[in-house]
Scaffold this motif. Structure first.
Motif, short mmCIF file in Angstrom:
data_model
loop_
_atom_site.label_atom_id
_atom_site.label_comp_id
_atom_site.label_asym_id
_atom_site.label_seq_id
_atom_site.Cartn_x
_atom_site.Cartn_y
_atom_site.Cartn_z
N ARG A 1 16.16 46.27 45.42
CA ARG A 1 17.29 45.37 45.18
C ARG A 1 17.50 44.43 46.37
O ARG A 1 17.84 43.26 46.20
CB ARG A 1 18.55 46.18 44.88
CG ARG A 1 18.54 46.84 43.51
CD ARG A 1 19.88 47.43 43.16
NE ARG A 1 20.15 48.64 43.90
CZ ARG A 1 19.84 49.87 43.49
NH1 ARG A 1 19.21 50.03 42.33
NH2 ARG A 1 20.14 50.93 44.21
N VAL A 2 17.31 44.95 47.57
CA VAL A 2 17.44 44.11 48.76
C VAL A 2 16.36 43.03 48.77
O VAL A 2 16.64 41.87 49.09
CB VAL A 2 17.35 44.97 50.04
CG1 VAL A 2 17.16 44.11 51.28
CG2 VAL A 2 18.61 45.83 50.19
N ALA A 3 15.14 43.39 48.41
CA ALA A 3 14.05 42.40 48.37
C ALA A 3 14.39 41.26 47.42
O ALA A 3 14.13 40.09 47.71
CB ALA A 3 12.75 43.08 47.95
N SER A 4 14.98 41.59 46.28
CA SER A 4 15.34 40.56 45.30
C SER A 4 16.49 39.68 45.78
O SER A 4 16.60 38.53 45.37
CB SER A 4 15.73 41.22 43.96
OG SER A 4 14.62 41.89 43.39
N ALA A 5 17.33 40.22 46.66
CA ALA A 5 18.49 39.48 47.16
C ALA A 5 18.17 38.65 48.40
O ALA A 5 19.00 37.85 48.83
CB ALA A 5 19.63 40.45 47.48
N GLY B 1 6.67 50.65 46.44
CA GLY B 1 6.48 49.87 47.65
C GLY B 1 5.66 48.62 47.41
O GLY B 1 5.92 47.57 48.00
N HIS B 2 4.67 48.70 46.52
CA HIS B 2 3.84 47.54 46.21
C HIS B 2 4.67 46.42 45.59
O HIS B 2 4.55 45.24 45.97
CB HIS B 2 2.72 47.95 45.25
CG HIS B 2 1.95 46.80 44.69
ND1 HIS B 2 1.26 45.90 45.48
CD2 HIS B 2 1.77 46.37 43.41
CE1 HIS B 2 0.69 44.98 44.72
NE2 HIS B 2 0.98 45.24 43.47
N GLU B 3 5.54 46.78 44.65
CA GLU B 3 6.38 45.77 44.00
C GLU B 3 7.38 45.16 44.97
O GLU B 3 7.63 43.94 44.96
CB GLU B 3 7.09 46.40 42.81
CG GLU B 3 6.14 46.83 41.70
CD GLU B 3 6.80 47.75 40.69
OE1 GLU B 3 6.83 47.38 39.51
OE2 GLU B 3 7.27 48.83 41.08
N SER B 4 7.97 46.00 45.83
CA SER B 4 8.91 45.47 46.82
C SER B 4 8.19 44.59 47.84
O SER B 4 8.72 43.55 48.25
CB SER B 4 9.61 46.62 47.54
OG SER B 4 10.45 47.33 46.65
N ALA B 5 6.97 44.99 48.25
CA ALA B 5 6.20 44.16 49.18
C ALA B 5 5.92 42.79 48.57
O ALA B 5 6.03 41.75 49.26
CB ALA B 5 4.89 44.87 49.54
N LEU B 6 5.57 42.77 47.29
CA LEU B 6 5.35 41.49 46.61
C LEU B 6 6.60 40.62 46.61
O LEU B 6 6.54 39.41 46.86
CB LEU B 6 4.91 41.75 45.16
CG LEU B 6 3.42 41.97 44.89
CD1 LEU B 6 3.21 42.36 43.44
CD2 LEU B 6 2.61 40.72 45.24
N GLY C 1 1.10 55.08 48.27
CA GLY C 1 0.69 54.69 46.94
C GLY C 1 1.88 54.53 46.00
O GLY C 1 3.04 54.62 46.41
N SER C 2 1.59 54.30 44.74
CA SER C 2 2.63 54.01 43.76
C SER C 2 2.94 55.21 42.88
O SER C 2 2.07 56.03 42.59
CB SER C 2 2.20 52.84 42.86
OG SER C 2 1.99 51.69 43.63
N THR C 3 4.19 55.31 42.46
CA THR C 3 4.60 56.37 41.55
C THR C 3 4.24 55.99 40.13
O THR C 3 4.64 54.94 39.64
CB THR C 3 6.12 56.60 41.65
OG1 THR C 3 6.45 56.89 43.01
CG2 THR C 3 6.55 57.76 40.79
N ALA C 4 3.51 56.83 39.46
CA ALA C 4 3.06 56.54 38.10
C ALA C 4 4.25 56.40 37.15
O ALA C 4 5.19 57.18 37.20
CB ALA C 4 2.14 57.65 37.60
#
Length: 306
Positions: A115-119, A145-150, A134-137
């Protein structure tokens, strides 16, 4: 458009609600409702040009009580949606103040961090953003983390890296195999070199963190038996701030707790009564040295230290 006319008369020309009502032939109540709608729709944006922090006394007290370098505290309210927006806004303010041009930032698994990344305001500060693990299935909340990094990269004109591996592998052997993959290995090495870590903290109840919600009851029970009180980026720690060993820890694909603690600036972003215990431990033992939380959680953390 009536709403725009009402907004301009009020904000640009300084007319009162009653004066606008008389001018446009409306009721005073309708004018009030149109002004509220103008703000909620985004037609009207209000900027407060002040540098004062919202809860200066509590920020100083938390910093002193836990030896934390920087603290940001968001307001809380009975309206959950409003509280989450305020928290994300304060978190974005904290992140913006800590980011430096061209540096590496490691990002943990966390709904709050997402949410912080989006704001975060759009800038061109640049830099690189790497997941800590890694990512949670099956996770669809954008909290990997991958989505937030993006998202951080999109908002800063930077670059995002990906760790093509699961957060929790099927076995220790699978985790070692994934970690040895050249792409995964390079990404984790890059994450370990970061100047800044941005992550949430999870507790040891199924309502207290994304990781606990994703694991089996057998794994959860084993962690509690071993003394786990919380985790950051998939790495669980006990009441003394030490890593919790065991089969689950061997199945994690990501930075170790020691590697995470070696990152110079470690910003924890978390709030809520279910996070207080894990947060207090993480702060007490230096897992975090910077913090974003809300005023209710801040007061609970101070009470826990009293």
């Amino acid at each position: 458009m009536l709403m725009g006319r009402v907004a301009r008369l009020y904000y640009e020309h300084g007319l009162t609600h009653q004066e606008i009502a008389d001018t446009l032939g409306l009721s005073r109540i309708r004018v009030t409702r149109l002004l509220a709608e103008a703000r909620s729709s985004g037609m009207v944006e209000i900027t407060v040009r002040a540098t004062d922090t919202l809860f200066a006394d509590e920020e100083v007290a938390l910093s002193a009580a836990y030896g934390v370098g920087q603290v940001w505290i968001a307001p809380d309210s009975g309206d959950r949606a409003k509280a989450e927006r305020a928290f994300a806004s304060v978190g974005a303010e904290a992140v913006a103040s800590l980011l430096e041009p061209g540096t590496v930032t490691t990002v943990g698994v966390s709904a709050a961090v997402a949410r912080v990344a989006s704001a975060l305001p759009i800038t061109q500060i640049g830099g690189e953003f790497v997941p800590a693990c890694g990512s949670t299935a099956g996770l669809t909340t954008g909290a990997n983390g991958h989505e937030s990094a993006l998202k951080f990269a999109e908002h800063t004109g930077g670059r995002a890296h990906h760790i093509p591996a699961p957060l929790i592998a099927a076995s220790p052997e699978s985790a070692r195999y994934s970690s040895a993959d050249p792409g995964v290995h390079r990404a984790l090495d890059h994450a370990a070199s970061a100047r800044l870590l941005i992550t949430g903290v999870g507790g040891v109840e199924h309502s207290a963190g994304l990781l606990f919600e994703a694991m089996s009851e057998a794994d959860a029970t084993d962690l509690r038996t071993r003394g786990a009180v919380g985790d950051i980026a998939g790495r669980f720690f006990d009441a003394s701030g030490q890593a919790v060993d065991g089969l689950l820890n061997e199945r994690i694909v990501g930075l170790t707790l020691d590697q995470l603690r070696a990152i110079p600036v470690r910003l924890g972003i978390a709030h809520g009564p279910e996070k207080v215990g894990a947060l207090a431990t993480a702060l007490t033992h230096g897992i975090f040295n910077a913090l974003v939380t809300d005023i209710t959680t801040a007061r609970a953390l101070l009470a826990a230290r009293a």
